[in-house]
Design a protein around this motif. Structure first.
Motif, short mmCIF file in Angstrom:
data_model
loop_
_atom_site.label_atom_id
_atom_site.label_comp_id
_atom_site.label_asym_id
_atom_site.label_seq_id
_atom_site.Cartn_x
_atom_site.Cartn_y
_atom_site.Cartn_z
N PRO A 744 54.39 19.06 -22.91
CA PRO A 744 55.26 19.69 -23.55
C PRO A 744 55.42 21.25 -23.61
O PRO A 744 56.63 21.73 -23.55
N GLU A 745 54.40 21.86 -23.26
CA GLU A 745 54.43 23.40 -23.29
C GLU A 745 55.31 23.84 -22.04
O GLU A 745 55.93 24.87 -22.22
N TRP A 746 55.04 23.00 -20.83
CA TRP A 746 55.96 23.69 -19.97
C TRP A 746 57.37 23.41 -20.27
O TRP A 746 58.46 24.21 -19.83
N ARG A 747 57.94 22.23 -20.91
CA ARG A 747 59.33 22.04 -21.17
C ARG A 747 59.69 23.15 -22.27
O ARG A 747 60.78 23.37 -21.97
N GLU A 748 58.94 23.55 -22.95
CA GLU A 748 59.45 24.57 -24.08
C GLU A 748 59.76 25.89 -23.18
O GLU A 748 60.60 26.41 -23.56
N ASP A 749 58.69 25.97 -22.40
CA ASP A 749 58.83 27.45 -21.48
C ASP A 749 60.22 27.45 -20.80
O ASP A 749 61.26 28.41 -20.84
N ILE A 750 60.47 26.16 -20.18
CA ILE A 750 61.83 26.29 -19.36
C ILE A 750 62.98 26.28 -20.18
O ILE A 750 63.94 26.91 -20.00
N GLY A 751 62.81 25.86 -21.33
CA GLY A 751 63.88 25.81 -22.23
C GLY A 751 64.32 27.09 -22.92
O GLY A 751 65.42 27.64 -22.99
N ARG A 752 63.03 27.97 -22.95
CA ARG A 752 63.20 29.30 -23.72
C ARG A 752 63.86 30.16 -22.41
O ARG A 752 64.98 31.13 -22.56
N VAL A 753 63.34 29.91 -21.22
CA VAL A 753 64.17 30.82 -19.95
C VAL A 753 65.59 30.54 -19.99
O VAL A 753 66.25 31.44 -19.82
N VAL A 754 65.94 29.27 -19.88
CA VAL A 754 67.25 29.07 -19.92
C VAL A 754 68.42 29.56 -21.01
O VAL A 754 69.27 29.95 -20.88
N THR A 755 67.77 29.33 -22.30
CA THR A 755 68.34 29.99 -23.51
C THR A 755 68.64 31.48 -23.18
O THR A 755 69.52 32.14 -23.46
N ARG A 756 67.54 32.11 -22.89
CA ARG A 756 67.65 33.64 -22.85
C ARG A 756 68.62 33.90 -21.80
O ARG A 756 69.35 35.01 -21.74
N LEU A 757 68.48 33.33 -20.53
CA LEU A 757 69.46 33.67 -19.52
C LEU A 757 71.03 33.35 -20.00
O LEU A 757 71.81 34.36 -19.70
N LEU A 758 71.43 32.30 -20.71
CA LEU A 758 72.62 31.93 -21.05
C LEU A 758 73.11 33.10 -22.21
O LEU A 758 74.35 33.62 -22.05
N ALA A 759 72.12 33.48 -23.07
CA ALA A 759 72.69 34.38 -24.09
C ALA A 759 72.90 35.65 -23.35
O ALA A 759 73.67 36.46 -23.87
N LYS A 760 71.96 35.88 -22.25
CA LYS A 760 72.43 37.52 -21.77
C LYS A 760 73.66 37.50 -21.02
O LYS A 760 74.45 38.42 -21.12
N GLU A 761 74.09 36.16 -20.13
CA GLU A 761 75.06 36.31 -19.55
C GLU A 761 76.34 36.10 -20.46
O GLU A 761 77.42 36.90 -20.03
N THR A 762 76.30 35.41 -21.43
CA THR A 762 77.53 35.26 -22.35
C THR A 762 77.67 36.15 -23.50
O THR A 762 78.67 36.00 -24.23
N SER A 763 76.72 36.83 -23.67
CA SER A 763 76.67 37.84 -24.99
C SER A 763 76.68 36.91 -26.47
O SER A 763 76.98 37.46 -27.36
N ILE A 764 76.26 35.77 -26.25
CA ILE A 764 76.35 34.83 -27.42
C ILE A 764 74.97 35.00 -27.86
O ILE A 764 73.91 35.07 -27.21
N PRO A 765 74.59 35.16 -29.44
CA PRO A 765 73.25 35.55 -29.86
C PRO A 765 72.40 34.39 -29.43
O PRO A 765 72.65 33.21 -29.64
N GLU A 766 71.24 34.85 -29.07
CA GLU A 766 70.26 33.87 -28.59
C GLU A 766 69.80 32.71 -29.79
O GLU A 766 69.51 31.64 -29.47
#
Length: 871
Positions: A744-766
């Motif tokens: 679970p912890e590894w999956r949570e970390d990967i999810g947070r990474v993807v969310t942060r990258l998308l928010a930064k790229e699209t300027s959508i609130p994280e």
């Protein structure tokens, strides 16, 4: 004398020891902190010391050297051996806590007390703080699931002398009263004597029972009975066989008629113990002053709390006189030849009253020129003493003032035989034969002004009587047909008791007698005459089938760990044990046959190596029949880790699967408690998952507790419940699969990474994006696109949301990637490019994730390492 001194320095404690009655003291440093000292009753140099940590130290040289005797001992539940009962006077009885948390009764010698040398007189576990050693008896409290015993709320030991136990029992229907029972000589079987004796609960859960043994004349008791809120005082002369009201005096202390006539009016006394140990209670009696009773109470139909007039009797309760209008503290001197009374009041005093004629007349004496607040009264050692001390304080800030009062100069001479006269003990009906004998005592004549002295004895003569009906009471299992005293009342068997049934220890070939319903009052010495125990029916013991077979674990808990030592104990209530064979099956292949198993008390020791549920059975069988007892043993490893898996974003009223991942797995042994939101009532399952729905939008906390044996773990997650949201399936390049530990912890970390990258790229609130990586391989994820919290309802159109287009553009342009160890770049893209690539959460088209998977051993190891790393 030993004084315990504790300095301000916590590292230093000392004893001050005197062997010359306090003339000199020697300081003795010790390495522990004393809370209680218990001196040997016969040998003054031997003493036990109890510490706050539950340790007992022993010294055999009056505190100079100490050795650790035992640990984990219950406070106030350790006792020296009883002379005449215990064979070894160096024996100590103790209640200790065993490593499993239960409590046991043990004995051991002070010279050598270890696990190997201690004796366990009672095989099973006992209730905490229940061990009491008193006279010939040892009392233990054990919880047993029996229907009638469940209605027993409390039990208080009243007395244990004369080879008999008096107990007060509070039964299920009682709140402030107890029923009085007395035992046979063994203390095993009990018969009821008096119902509804008043009780008072004190601070720290102490209970006071309104029953008082009159000192000086054996067999006489006073008790306050409370029925329908009305309290009345009763007296018995034959250890509770018969009870009567107290006769009121005809005149008061001023010579005026009391107009108190039975049966509507009697004398009633308060039977309270004093909080202060240096003053008498509300009733005062003494062994060396037989027949003399002085107490506080009132005349009327019942006892009145605020009325405490003082009354006295010199013939053991037959006739009473009023002596004071207020309560007084009492002290008997010279075998009761002098009675000293000081008013019980909160104002300062300087006058005491005394009587030398058993309260017929009273004189006053100024014991001090300055009034003092009286704190207590003390007499010098010895029943013959005529010297007393009054101690108190002049003001609330002053030290104690001690005033010695010596009555010896008031008496011109020692008494001679001509100064005494005799009196015979009778009950309220005038019967002279009490407890099977006529007893006469001697007392000083009222006209004689002399000192009784050290050689005085009150007992004069005794003559054994022939037995009559009143010398017998109801046997065990029988009750009187009428309360209190009725000559014609008979004893009848209770509905639950069969007088013809053989006793539990009946052995084939031996004979037994069935009770007639009566037995002689213990300590009654009557001979001949009526014998209500005659014509006993004699029976031969039949071969009795085993009955009431029980198997239990000494360590108490039925949940044990692999490799842990277990001690099984087999007990049997009834049956001929000599002819019985016991077949034991411990459930893991071990089987054995025993003979005389319950008689020898032989324990069965065993160890289970593998987790699981084991059915342990013992079957007892003889020619007459058989019985079987079964216990299920849970063998499990303690829980090490727990993780609650749940999709963090859910549509309202849509099914969601909550899954608890535990380590290690204990199949069929684990209970799951689920709490949804603020609901205090949990849902219980034996499965590791729960399917549920959420009816309201918002954040809902989900908590799971997992219980297995004695271990319990908890995990909690917050679920976001929405009406509508976007779900975009995502995929990763295959390089990520090589490094996916599926925890679970590894999956949570990967999810947070993807969310942060998308928010930064699209300027959508994280906070409006949430990536959830799914369990298993190949590695995949869902991107949840949430509506902004402050967006108006009229603009909440999913199909027109420009954010979806921006996200798809970033993913299709291969702008979302992250670096993986090993030199790999992981690319995140849409899982499908067709029309199904976009799913809408909420409503009937919601797509639910079901998390059902098994962690392999490799993943278990990774889970632990990763967990520790993160913490």
């Amino acid at each position: 004398i030993i004084l315990v001194s504790s300095s301000h320095n916590d590292r230093d404690q000392s004893l001050f020891i005197s062997t010359d009655e306090g003339a000199t003291f020697q300081k003795q440093p010790i390495a522990f902190f004393v809370e209680t000292l218990l001196f040997h009753p016969k040998e003054e140099d031997k003493v036990l010391a109890y510490t706050k940590e539950g340790k007992i130290y022993v010294s055999i040289d009056l505190g100079k050297k100490w050795n650790l005797l035992q640990e984990r001992v219950s406070k106030d539940h350790f006792f020296w051996a009883v002379a005449g009962v215990d064979g070894d006077l160096d024996l100590v009885h103790m209640e200790i806590q065993d490593p499993s948390g239960g409590y046991r009764y043990i004995t051991c010698q002070i010279q050598n007390c270890s696990d190997k040398t201690m004796t366990v007189p009672f095989a099973g576990s006992t209730d905490r703080d229940s061990l009491t050693v008193q006279d010939d008896y040892v009392f233990l409290q054990v919880y047993i699931f029996i229907m009638y015993l469940l209605f027993l709320q409390d039990l208080q030991i009243i007395s244990t002398d004369e080879n008999q136990v008096f107990v007060a029992v509070q039964e299920w229907y009682q709140t402030d009263t107890y029923n009085l029972y007395q035992s046979d000589p063994q203390g095993v079987y009990y018969s009821i004597l008096l119902e509804n004796v008043r009780s008072t609960k004190q601070p720290e859960e102490n209970v006071l029972i309104d029953i008082l043994e009159v000192r000086g004349v054996k067999g006489v008791f006073l008790a306050n009975q409370k029925i329908d809120g009305k309290v009345t005082t009763l007296i018995t002369y034959n250890k509770g066989r018969d009870w009567d009201f107290l006769n009121p005096p005809d005149i008061d202390m001023n010579g005026k008629p009391t107009n108190c006539k039975p049966p509507d009016c009697h004398l009633h006394l308060h039977l309270r113990w004093a909080d202060n140990p240096y003053v008498s209670g509300t009733v005062h009696t003494k062994d060396t002053a037989p027949g003399l009773i002085m107490g506080a109470g009132n005349l009327g139909s019942q006892l009145v709390e605020y009325k405490e007039e003082m009354y006295i009797t010199s013939d053991c309760g037959n006739t009473w006189r009023q002596v004071f209008e207020e309560e007084h503290h009492i002290l008997y001197l010279d075998h009761g030849g002098v009675i000293v009374a000081i008013k019980d009041t909160s104002i300062p005093l300087k006058i005491l009253k005394f009587s030398i004629d058993e309260g017929q007349t009273w004189s006053t004496h100024n014991f001090t020129s300055t009034s003092v607040f009286v704190d207590g009264l003390l007499s010098e050692p010895g029943d013959e003493t005529l010297v007393m001390t009054v101690f108190g304080h002049i003001s609330y800030r002053s030290d104690w003032e001690l005033v010695k009062v010596d009555f010896r100069p008031s008496f011109p001479r020692e008494c001679t035989d001509e100064d005494y006269e005799s009196w015979e003990l009778t009950n309220l009906q005038g019967d002279r034969c009490i407890m099977g004998q006529q007893r006469s005592f001697r007392k000083r004549k009222i006209s004689s002004w002399c000192i009784k002295g050290k050689s005085f004895t009150s007992a004069l003569t005794s003559k054994v009587c022939e037995c009559v009906n009143t010398d017998f009471l109801c046997d065990y299992g029988f009750e009187r047909s009428a309360p209190l005293k009725l000559e014609s009342s008979k004893c009848f068997a209770d509905f639950w008791f069969n007088p013809e049934a053989p006793p539990e220890d009946c052995v084939l070939g031996q004979a037994y007698t069935s009770s007639t319903g009566y037995r002689k009052v213990i300590s009654n010495v009557c001979e001949g005459g009526v014998d209500l125990q005659q014509n006993l029916a004699h029976h031969m013991c039949p071969l009795i089938a085993p009955k009431g077979l029980q198997i239990s674990i000494r360590e108490e808990s039925l949940a044990v760990r692999p490799g842990e030592d277990i001690t099984f104990i087999v007990q049997q209530e009834q049956g001929d044990v000599l002819s019985t064979k016991y077949q034991v099956d411990l459930g893991d292949g071990f089987k054995a046959i025993y003979v005389n198993l319950t008689m020898t008390g032989e324990p069965i020791r065993h160890r289970y190596e593998n987790p699981g549920i084991y059915r342990v059975s013992v079957k007892a069988e003889n020619v007459a029949g058989h019985d079987e007892a079964v216990v299920f043993i849970q063998v499990n490893s303690p829980l090490q880790a727990l993780n609650l898996e749940v999709v963090p974003v859910i549509g309202r009223n849509q099914e969601v699967n909550l899954t608890a991942i535990i380590l290690p797995k204990n199949p069929n042994l684990t209970v799951f408690y689920w709490w949804i939101g603020n609901n205090l009532q949990p849902l219980l399952t034996l499965e590791s998952f729960l399917v549920t729905k959420f009816a309201e939008t918002g954040d809902v906390r989900v908590t799971v507790q997992v219980s297995c044996g004695s271990s319990m773990l908890q995990d909690s997650k917050v679920v976001h419940v929405f009406d509508n949201f976007h779900v975009l399936p995502l995929k990763f390049t295959k390089d990520l699969d090589m490094y996916n530990p599926d925890i679970p912890e590894w999956r949570e970390d990967i999810g947070r990474v993807v969310t942060r990258l998308l928010a930064k790229e699209t300027s959508i609130p994280e906070e409006t994006l949430m990536t959830v990586v799914k369990p298993g391989l190949p590695t995949a994820a869902d991107l949840h696109v949430l509506l902004p919290a402050n967006q108006p309802k009229k603009k909440r159109s999913i199909t027109s949301d420009k954010r979806i287009a921006a996200i798809k553009q970033a993913l299709n342009a291969h702008n979302i990637s992250f670096f993986l160890r090993g030199g790999y770049w992981v690319l995140v893209t849409l899982a499908d490019s067709g029309s199904d690539s976009q799913r809408i959460g909420g409503g009937s088209g919601y797509w639910a994730i079901v998390v059902l998977f098994v962690i392999c051993l490799v993943a278990v190891g990774a889970f632990i390492l990763y967990k520790f790393k993160r913490q």
